[in-house]
Design an enzyme around this catalytic site. Structure first.
Site, PDB file in Angstrom:
ATOM      1  CG  ASP A 245      -1.766   1.176   1.414  1.00  0.00           C
ATOM      2  OD1 ASP A 245      -2.773   1.230   0.702  1.00  0.00           O
ATOM      3  OD2 ASP A 245      -1.456   2.071   2.233  1.00  0.00           O
ATOM      4  CD  GLU A 319      -2.184   2.385  -3.638  1.00  0.00           C
ATOM      5  OE1 GLU A 319      -1.499   2.572  -2.613  1.00  0.00           O
ATOM      6  OE2 GLU A 319      -3.286   2.930  -3.804  1.00  0.00           O
TER       7      GLU A 319
HETATM    8  C1  NOJ Z   1      -4.148   3.312  -0.648  1.00  0.00           C
HETATM    9  C2  NOJ Z   1      -5.347   2.506  -0.314  1.00  0.00           C
HETATM   10  O1  NOJ Z   1      -5.745   1.787  -1.450  1.00  0.00           O
HETATM   11  C3  NOJ Z   1      -6.384   3.466   0.182  1.00  0.00           C
HETATM   12  O2  NOJ Z   1      -7.640   2.862   0.283  1.00  0.00           O
HETATM   13  C4  NOJ Z   1      -5.914   4.025   1.485  1.00  0.00           C
HETATM   14  O3  NOJ Z   1      -6.808   5.013   1.922  1.00  0.00           O
HETATM   15  C5  NOJ Z   1      -4.521   4.651   1.360  1.00  0.00           C
HETATM   16  N1  NOJ Z   1      -3.626   3.874   0.565  1.00  0.00           N
HETATM   17  C6  NOJ Z   1      -3.895   4.828   2.709  1.00  0.00           C
HETATM   18  O4  NOJ Z   1      -3.516   3.605   3.257  1.00  0.00           O
END
Ligand code: NOJ
Ligand code: MG
Length: 598
Positions: A245, A319
């Site tokens: 993430d 991500e």
């Molecule tokens: C990316 C995640 O996909 C999202 O849902 C989240 O709010 C942020 N990162 C923070 O962790």
């Protein structure tokens, strides 16, 4: 020549093409593999190179206990749905203990399951069932921050020095009236200052996301080790990898280079007058710092230690909504290996319903152009942070986008619900729970940034709550139209998005899609097409992005002439599998999407 050497020299894929242990695995069954390869002369593909990764947002998939919130048992009981689609892996958004300020992305205990999702025993049962069905489970690794209710943060507030250094603290600034302000102008992704004051320590802590998500300090070796232990724990439980993430936020600039204080970020020049908006600043000190990439490579080393033990390649997907140049660095550098799948978000960030076929081609070419020649591309059209395909493009284009995601060269990733073409749900201001929506304090425009619409409950059938839950109330309202748009209906009727999806998933097993080459063209501003071919097999995928018919000369493509056979057609198309088109004057109807065999 020794048998093992021979086997290795025949099969050894380009070094970076996956995992160095493949050679070792092959040694176990050299004869079988020699035969297989002699017949196909293909490189053996590892599980993650051919499968589809299906993202489950656990809170919204299936509620097994009637509390209106999806849970682990709900997933376990419905893994067959994935199997029936032809999917071999799922990545789950966070299932860990959390006060849910950011719906699980604020983790209070990285080693515990959130009560409302179940227990560790439920998790073990999920893994066992997944193993039975040969479905790999991938978890969400959230290294950038914890919850402000984590023991680590609570200990930090109590003055425990070890844990104080787990987070990023800074003194406030005091103005001429003696009023204290945040240390600098840094803004949270969810609006407003990224700094929050804590009386207990007399300092501000950094949170790049919600206030309940204090950023971890990755310049502290204890944090680095602590987070590797989190990875080790779950990989040890049989998890097949992690989606990582918010990776580009992992490091902030080293403040020692700036006299011991974090510097202001420069203004981006956009969004004048709204300094609370994340895009107001150019994030040169809080994003994409060089140290990030090395950390990814270190995690990959941990993954590979596990793979060396039990032979199962562990996959990392990162991500980052970044430039292609930065995205590719996650793959690795020099002899360091990184993520197998740095997410390719072009179908989310670069194009939408108003894009021309030229823009679609340009976007799709991007990852393929920049990626290292020996790595695989991946295709992502949706997730829990972005509006659904049917809403961002149009309901008519659901099959066309699935054709692109599943048939372009590389790995396919599907957000749950995209296989049936779910649309964004309407969530009123009163029902809005996503911090991104709530932080706008704007009951009129909140929906432009709220992520609730793409998180509404999965639509299983026409029963109460779309079959998602037997409860009185679901955590988000079910989207309108579920009575007809659901899995059960789409399984029962002859033509549906779900059935198209199944056909596409099956087609992926053809060598043209596994090993074949790729070329694409925008025939005009509306019609995009690509060809995948391998040896004798030759396929064309055509997607008309507008509601206007065209006659297209598909013999533009090399070795495409005569009759073309329809293999898959979008559901509103009158063409059926087996129908025949003339290559040099193919009638493509408005919004039609077709897979054709030469
Ligand atoms: C990316 C995640 O996909 C999202 O849902 C989240 O709010 C942020 N990162 C923070 O962790
Ligand atoms: Mg539940």
């Amino acid at each position: 020549m020794a048998e093992s050497d021979c086997t290795f020299s025949v099969f050894d894929p380009p070094a970076a093409f996956g995992d160095k242990r493949r050679g070792a695995k092959l040694l176990v069954f050299p004869l079988v593999l020699v035969v297989a390869v002699a017949a196909t002369a293909e490189r053996q593909l590892d599980w993650w190179e051919t499968t589809i990764f299906y993202q489950i947002y656990p809170r919204s998939f299936k509620d097994s206990d009637g509390d209106g919130i999806g849970d682990l048992n709900g997933i376990t009981e419905n893994l067959e749905h994935l199997k029936e689609l032809g999917i071999g892996a799922t990545w789950l958004s966070p299932i860990f203990k959390s006060p849910m300020y950011d719906f699980g992305y604020d983790i209070a205990d990285f080693y515990a399951i959130q009560d409302e999702y179940g227990t560790m025993e439920d998790f073990d049962r999920l893994i066992a069932k997944a193993n039975e069905l040969d479905i790999k489970i991938v978890l969400d690794f959230v290294p950038n921050h914890t919850s402000n209710e984590s023991v680590w943060f609570e200990e930090a507030l109590r003055g425990h020095e070890k844990y104080y250094d787990y987070f990023i603290w800074e003194d406030g600034t005091v103005d001429e009236n003696g009023v204290m302000h945040p240390p600098n102008n840094w803004v949270s992704v969810f609006r407003k200052s990224a700094w929050e004051y804590r009386e207990e320590v007399g300092k501000y802590y950094l949170h790049q996301f919600v206030i309940g998500q204090p950023d971890l300090n990755f310049r502290n070796p204890d944090v680095v080790e602590e987070m590797k232990n989190v990875i080790r724990f779950w990989l040890g439980k049989g998890v097949a990898g992690f989606r990582v993430d918010a990776i580009s936020h992992l490091f902030e600039v080293d403040k020692e280079l700036y006299g011991g204080r974090f510097p202001d970020e420069p203004l981006s020049g956009g969004l004048n007058g709204d300094p609370d908006n994340y895009d107001y600043l150019n994030h040169i000190y809080t994003k994409d710092q060089d140290e990030t990439f090395d950390m990814v490579y270190q995690w990959r080393d941990v993954f590979d230690e596990f793979a060396a033990e039990d032979g199962l390649t562990r996959v990392m997907m990162t991500e980052a909504y970044s430039s292609p140049q930065l995205t590719m660095r996650y793959f690795g550098e020099g002899d360091r290996e990184g993520a197998q799948m740095p997410f390719n978000f072009v179908l989310i960030s670069d194009v939408g319903g108003s894009s021309t076929a030229y823009e679609i081609k340009y976007a799709l070419d991007k990852f393929l152009t920049f990626k290292p020649v020996d790595k695989l591309a991946n295709w992502v059209a949706g997730n829990h942070d972005n509006n659904r395909v049917a809403s961002r493009f149009s309901p008519e284009l659901v099959d066309g986008i699935n054709m692109i995601v599943l048939l372009m060269p590389g790995i396919a990733v599907t957000y749950m619900g995209e296989e049936i073409g779910m649309v964004d749900g309407y969530v009123s201001w009163e029902d809005t729970v996503d911090p991104s929506g709530c932080n706008t304090d704007d009951p009129i425009n909140y929906w432009t940034v709220s992520r609730d619409p793409e998180r509404t409950p999965f639509q299983w059938n026409a029963d109460k709550n779309a079959g998602f839950s037997s409860g009185h109330k679901t955590w988000l309202p079910v989207a309108a139209g579920y009575e007809t748009l659901n899995v059960e209906v789409q399984k029962a009727v002859e033509r549906s998005h779900l059935k198209v999806y199944q056909q596409l998933a099956a087609l992926r097993n053809q060598s043209a899609f596994r090993h074949g080459r790729y070329e694409s063209v925008a025939f005009n501003s509306d019609v995009f097409a690509f060809r995948r071919w391998h040896k004798e097999a030759n396929y064309i995928v055509v997607v008309n992005f507008r509601n206007q018919p065209y006659t297209i000369d598909l013999s533009y493509f090399e070795n495409v002439e005569g009759h073309l056979e329809v293999v898959v057609s979008s559901i509103q198309s009158p063409k059926k599998a087996g129908d025949v088109l003339e290559a040099n004057r193919a009638e493509i109807l408005g919004s039609e999407a077709l897979v054709l065999k030469v």
